[in-house]
Design an enzyme around this catalytic site. Structure first.
Site, short mmCIF file in Angstrom:
data_model
loop_
_atom_site.label_atom_id
_atom_site.label_comp_id
_atom_site.label_asym_id
_atom_site.label_seq_id
_atom_site.Cartn_x
_atom_site.Cartn_y
_atom_site.Cartn_z
N THR A 11 3.72 1.39 -6.99
CA THR A 11 3.50 -0.35 -7.45
C THR A 11 3.87 -0.50 -8.66
O THR A 11 4.66 -0.75 -9.43
CB THR A 11 2.56 -0.86 -6.92
OG1 THR A 11 2.35 -0.86 -5.61
CG2 THR A 11 2.82 -2.24 -7.12
N CYS A 140 -4.84 -5.22 -14.37
CA CYS A 140 -3.68 -6.46 -14.57
C CYS A 140 -4.33 -8.22 -14.78
O CYS A 140 -4.16 -8.73 -16.13
CB CYS A 140 -2.83 -6.85 -12.92
SG CYS A 140 -4.44 -6.84 -11.92
N ARG A 168 -5.83 -12.12 -4.86
CA ARG A 168 -5.02 -11.54 -3.93
C ARG A 168 -5.50 -10.52 -2.84
O ARG A 168 -6.76 -9.36 -3.92
CB ARG A 168 -3.28 -11.50 -4.44
CG ARG A 168 -3.26 -9.89 -5.28
CD ARG A 168 -3.18 -8.75 -4.26
NE ARG A 168 -3.53 -7.40 -5.38
CZ ARG A 168 -4.07 -6.46 -5.68
NH1 ARG A 168 -4.99 -6.74 -5.48
NH2 ARG A 168 -3.74 -5.50 -6.40
N HIS A 220 -2.43 -13.25 -8.48
CA HIS A 220 -4.04 -13.49 -8.80
C HIS A 220 -3.86 -14.72 -9.37
O HIS A 220 -3.13 -15.42 -10.47
CB HIS A 220 -5.01 -12.84 -9.59
CG HIS A 220 -5.21 -11.04 -9.33
ND1 HIS A 220 -5.63 -10.73 -8.37
CD2 HIS A 220 -4.54 -10.04 -10.10
CE1 HIS A 220 -5.12 -9.45 -8.00
NE2 HIS A 220 -5.24 -8.79 -9.13
P1 NAD Z 1 -0.51 2.86 -5.53
O1 NAD Z 1 -1.10 3.50 -4.54
O2 NAD Z 1 1.23 1.91 -4.83
O3 NAD Z 1 0.57 3.67 -5.58
C1 NAD Z 1 0.20 5.56 -6.49
C2 NAD Z 1 0.82 6.40 -6.24
O4 NAD Z 1 0.47 7.67 -6.63
C3 NAD Z 1 1.53 5.99 -4.66
O5 NAD Z 1 2.97 6.18 -4.45
C4 NAD Z 1 0.74 7.69 -4.46
O6 NAD Z 1 1.37 8.75 -3.07
C5 NAD Z 1 0.70 8.50 -5.69
N1 NAD Z 1 -0.45 9.59 -5.47
C6 NAD Z 1 -1.56 9.88 -4.80
N2 NAD Z 1 -1.92 10.76 -5.07
C7 NAD Z 1 -1.14 11.31 -6.03
C8 NAD Z 1 -1.55 12.51 -7.13
N3 NAD Z 1 -2.34 13.71 -6.88
N4 NAD Z 1 -0.32 13.25 -8.18
C9 NAD Z 1 0.58 12.37 -8.33
N5 NAD Z 1 0.96 10.78 -7.46
C10 NAD Z 1 -0.02 10.38 -6.51
O7 NAD Z 1 -1.49 2.39 -6.32
P2 NAD Z 1 -0.77 1.40 -8.11
O8 NAD Z 1 -1.22 0.00 -7.52
O9 NAD Z 1 0.75 1.97 -8.13
O10 NAD Z 1 -2.40 1.38 -8.40
C11 NAD Z 1 -1.86 3.01 -10.09
C12 NAD Z 1 -3.03 2.68 -10.62
O11 NAD Z 1 -2.52 1.31 -11.06
C13 NAD Z 1 -4.60 2.49 -10.61
O12 NAD Z 1 -5.08 2.74 -10.68
C14 NAD Z 1 -5.02 0.98 -10.30
O13 NAD Z 1 -5.54 0.25 -10.52
C15 NAD Z 1 -4.41 0.28 -11.55
N6 NAD Z 1 -3.74 -0.97 -11.23
C16 NAD Z 1 -2.90 -0.93 -10.16
C17 NAD Z 1 -2.14 -2.60 -10.16
C18 NAD Z 1 -1.67 -3.26 -8.95
O14 NAD Z 1 -2.20 -4.20 -8.41
N7 NAD Z 1 -1.00 -1.96 -7.82
C19 NAD Z 1 -2.66 -3.45 -11.15
C20 NAD Z 1 -2.88 -2.69 -12.62
C21 NAD Z 1 -3.37 -1.62 -12.43
#
Ligand code: NAD
Length: 339
Positions: A11, A140, A168, A220
């Site tokens: 994401t 976020c 959310r 959110h």
């Molecule tokens: P996500 O699950 O959508 O994406 C993470 C990606 O990393 C996936 O494609 C997964 O397959 C991959 N992955 C897993 N293990 C891995 C590894 N060892 N090496 C490389 N890639 C690997 O997660 P996200 O929502 O993008 O969240 C990522 C970070 O951003 C987290 O710390 C999350 O808390 C933070 N974040 C997320 C949001 C949100 O709402 N989605 C908002 C702000 C911050």
């Protein structure tokens, strides 16, 4: 040109990769993926070099017809800065990989604050990350709160902030998340983790936060009450916010009554993936009673941290002009809604 690698292409990672590729002073070295799924296929279609995050799975990419540029270690070695966008907790595990290659790294808000030298928000504390070896772009929700608290504190002084965050349940792609038909105090204890997280950016700020989770995926919503040290009228605060490029004041006549219409608006405006990088503040909700400011804002969890990651890259590279970095990021991504 700063060479930037993105480790984790979900994401946040896919959006950060697009934002980096759009910068005039950055090259996207490539993105690391664990699996050859649809997102890997999308990265390949965009021409982003793919690296295997798990070297033992390189064959799977070949079987799926996806060419690899190497494994994650090669990506880290070839990058001036790595943006770690892996799931919460994995970033901390990746720290040693980045240290081995002496590659400065940016982590995401799902990691504990001690994962990096500094917690980062481009509007509030850019300077703290200049020349650092690592930074954590706060979550976020913390990003959304920092963007309003910084101008309020600078202009009027903040005595105390109280925020209820209606969160959310999951992102649109997170099919396994809930609640499905429920409203959860989450956590049921007070404060939620958001207040202490805001304190990683504003150490002296008095803030209490309460969290709730609802069956929604789009955004959110925050109910915000800030006790100021002076008493501006609501229009003065509207003018203050209107000068902030990462804040969007939803006009009263827009007929945007919730996150559904906000997302519709973003799609109509041609935003990639329907992203809303700006805080979306209902202008009509902005009210000041004596020294108490109230407002509702919606935060697009999938995208508001993306410009912050781009600015964090420049800060780690030693660029100390926060305003210029923010302006470059905004111009290249198309941030700022002129309704
Ligand atoms: P996500 O699950 O959508 O994406 C993470 C990606 O990393 C996936 O494609 C997964 O397959 C991959 N992955 C897993 N293990 C891995 C590894 N060892 N090496 C490389 N890639 C690997 O997660 P996200 O929502 O993008 O969240 C990522 C970070 O951003 C987290 O710390 C999350 O808390 C933070 N974040 C997320 C949001 C949100 O709402 N989605 C908002 C702000 C911050």
């Amino acid at each position: 040109m700063t060479q930037v690698g993105v480790n984790g292409y979900g994401t946040i990672g896919k959006r950060v990769a697009d934002a980096v590729a759009a910068q005039p002073d950055m090259d996207l070295v490539g993105v690391a993926k664990t699996r050859p799924n649809f997102e890997a296929e999308t990265a390949a279609r965009k021409g982003y070099p793919l690296y295997a995050a798990i070297p033992e799975r390189m064959d799977q990419f070949a079987e799926a017809g996806l060419d690899l540029a190497g494994e994650v270690e090669d990506l880290v070695a070839d990058s001036d800065v790595v943006v770690d966008c892996t799931p919460s907790g994995i970033g901390a595990e990746n720290r040693s990989l980045y240290a081995e290659h002496d590659t400065p790294a940016i982590f995401q808000g799902g990691e504990d604050a001690d994962v990096a030298e500094v917690s980062f928000n481009a509007r509030a504390n850019f300077e703290d990350a200049v020349g650092a070896n690592s930074a954590r772009v706060v979550s976020c929700n913390t990003t959304g709160l920092s963007r309003i608290l910084a101008p309020l504190d600078e202009t009027y002084g903040v005595e105390k902030a109280r925020v209820t965050l209606v969160r959310r349940g999951g992102d649109p792609g997170q099919t396994g998340r809930g609640p499905i038909d429920d409203i959860l105090p989450d956590p049921v204890t007070i404060p939620s983790h958001h207040g202490p997280d805001v304190n990683t950016i504003f150490p002296d700020l008095d803030i209490d936060t309460l969290g709730m989770k609802v069956p929604a995926t789009l955004m959110h919503t925050h109910s915000v009450n800030v006790t100021l040290e002076s008493s501006p009228d609501a229009d003065e605060v509207r003018d203050l916010f209107a000068d902030e490029t990462r804040l969007f004041l939803i006009p009263s006549g827009a007929d945007i009554d919730g996150s559904g219409k906000l997302k519709e608006f973003a799609h109509d405006a041609g935003r990639p993936r329907g992203d809303l990088w700006e805080n979306c503040i209902w202008s009509e909700s902005l009210t000041v009673e004596d020294r108490d400011l109230y407002l509702f804002q919606a935060i697009h969890q999938e995208s508001d941290v993306v410009p912050e990651n781009v600015d964090a890259v420049r800060a780690l590279r030693g660029d100390d002009d926060a305003a210029e970095s923010r302006a470059t990021t905004e111009e290249s991504m198309g941030i700022g809604i002129d309704y």
